[in-house]
Design a protein around this motif. Structure first.
Motif, mmCIF file in Angstrom:
data_model
loop_
_atom_site.group_PDB
_atom_site.id
_atom_site.type_symbol
_atom_site.label_atom_id
_atom_site.label_comp_id
_atom_site.label_asym_id
_atom_site.label_seq_id
_atom_site.Cartn_x
_atom_site.Cartn_y
_atom_site.Cartn_z
ATOM 1 N N VAL A 1 12.278 -8.741 6.074
ATOM 2 C CA VAL A 1 12.284 -7.286 6.078
ATOM 3 C C VAL A 1 10.948 -6.711 6.537
ATOM 4 C CG1 VAL A 1 14.103 -7.034 4.358
ATOM 5 C CG2 VAL A 1 11.735 -7.252 3.616
ATOM 6 N N VAL A 2 11.011 -5.507 7.079
ATOM 7 C CA VAL A 2 9.838 -4.778 7.556
ATOM 8 C C VAL A 2 9.940 -3.324 7.123
ATOM 9 C CG1 VAL A 2 9.497 -6.281 9.579
ATOM 10 C CG2 VAL A 2 10.885 -4.206 9.793
ATOM 11 N N GLY A 3 8.839 -2.627 7.291
ATOM 12 C CA GLY A 3 8.795 -1.206 6.974
ATOM 13 C C GLY A 3 8.319 -0.974 5.557
ATOM 14 N N TYR A 4 7.980 0.275 5.270
ATOM 15 C CA TYR A 4 7.499 0.672 3.954
ATOM 16 C C TYR A 4 6.332 -0.220 3.517
ATOM 17 C CZ TYR A 4 7.754 3.103 -0.491
ATOM 18 O OH TYR A 4 7.457 3.883 -1.586
ATOM 19 N N GLY A 5 5.467 -0.535 4.485
ATOM 20 C CA GLY A 5 4.275 -1.339 4.237
ATOM 21 C C GLY A 5 4.398 -2.795 4.651
ATOM 22 N N PHE B 1 0.802 -1.231 0.000
ATOM 23 C CA PHE B 1 0.000 0.000 0.000
ATOM 24 C C PHE B 1 0.830 1.274 0.000
ATOM 25 C CE2 PHE B 1 0.562 -0.319 4.522
ATOM 26 C CZ PHE B 1 0.367 0.954 5.055
ATOM 27 N N ILE B 2 1.933 1.317 0.698
ATOM 28 C CA ILE B 2 2.765 2.527 0.703
ATOM 29 C C ILE B 2 3.497 2.654 -0.631
ATOM 30 C CG2 ILE B 2 4.755 3.669 1.786
ATOM 31 C CD1 ILE B 2 3.742 2.603 4.478
ATOM 32 N N PHE B 3 4.067 1.555 -1.114
ATOM 33 C CA PHE B 3 4.714 1.520 -2.426
ATOM 34 C C PHE B 3 3.729 1.990 -3.495
ATOM 35 C CE2 PHE B 3 5.961 -1.679 -5.952
ATOM 36 C CZ PHE B 3 6.794 -0.768 -6.586
ATOM 37 N N ALA B 4 2.506 1.487 -3.449
ATOM 38 C CA ALA B 4 1.489 1.861 -4.437
ATOM 39 C C ALA B 4 1.199 3.359 -4.390
ATOM 40 C CB ALA B 4 0.212 1.058 -4.214
ATOM 41 N N ALA B 5 1.017 3.903 -3.202
ATOM 42 C CA ALA B 5 0.720 5.333 -3.081
ATOM 43 C C ALA B 5 1.849 6.177 -3.662
ATOM 44 C CB ALA B 5 0.476 5.688 -1.612
ATOM 45 N N ASP B 6 3.084 5.838 -3.317
ATOM 46 C CA ASP B 6 4.221 6.608 -3.817
ATOM 47 C C ASP B 6 4.389 6.446 -5.325
ATOM 48 O OD1 ASP B 6 4.746 7.546 -1.273
ATOM 49 O OD2 ASP B 6 6.483 6.235 -0.938
ATOM 50 N N LEU B 7 4.235 5.224 -5.823
ATOM 51 C CA LEU B 7 4.426 4.987 -7.258
ATOM 52 C C LEU B 7 3.315 5.620 -8.086
ATOM 53 C CD1 LEU B 7 6.181 3.787 -9.465
ATOM 54 C CD2 LEU B 7 4.905 1.645 -9.198
#
Length: 178
Positions: free
Chosen positions: A155-159, A45-51
């Protein structure tokens, strides 16, 4: 998670932002038509918003949909079976689709989504992932657009999360002891 274990930064905010901008340029260069971005929940979700915002800056006007697929459920290891928990609402027939996911690891989820959207008549189905663990593949699938190659670490973070924690971190990191 109880307590606050330390998180070691693997990819920082600046590196992520720069790579997102490059990914948008790469996607624009693929000349998508009638673009539909399908973000795989929850991790992307965060990757999607930024992209999606970066795609806008590249003069693309994608529509955005979400799928919730899972092969993990409550664990940290894939069960091998992909379930649709939420499907897209929009038709994909004749459209160029870019599936977004946080990480390409076993490949089961992305292969399932790509095959499903292609079977529904998408003109072209491409995959964009923030991270790839190339040595973990269980099925043959490749990303058309890749943020970073990731070492074989959880890994964690950025969604991305562990037990629903750490999604909010603005960087991608490793929890010490995880």
């Amino acid at each position: 998670m109880t307590g606050n274990p330390a998180v070691r930064v693997l990819f920082d905010e600046a590196a992520i932002a720069a790579r997102i901008a490059r990914l948008a340029i790469e996607i624009r260069a693929a000349a998508p038509r009638n673009l539909l971005v399908v973000a795989i929940l929850k991790g992307s979700f965060i990757f999607a918003a930024d992209l999606v915002r970066a795609l806008h800056r590249e003069n693309l006007d994608p529509q955005v949909e979400f799928m919730h697929l899972s092969s993990y459920r409550q664990g940290t290891v894939s069960t091998g079976q992909v379930e649709i928990l939420k499907d897209v609402d929009s038709p994909v027939e004749g459209r160029d689709v870019v599936i977004l996911d946080d990480i390409l690891e076993s490949g089961r989820t992305l292969a399932f989504a790509k095959d499903l959207l292609a079977a529904r008549g998408a003109r072209r189905v491409m995959i964009a992932v923030m991270l790839e663990k190339p040595n973990k593949r269980a099925v043959q699938v490749t990303a058309d657009f890749l943020g970073f190659t990731c070492p074989d670490l959880f890994v964690v973070g950025y969604g991305m999360d562990i037990a629903h924690s750490y999604r909010q971190l603005p960087f991608i990191g490793v929890v010490d002891g995880a």
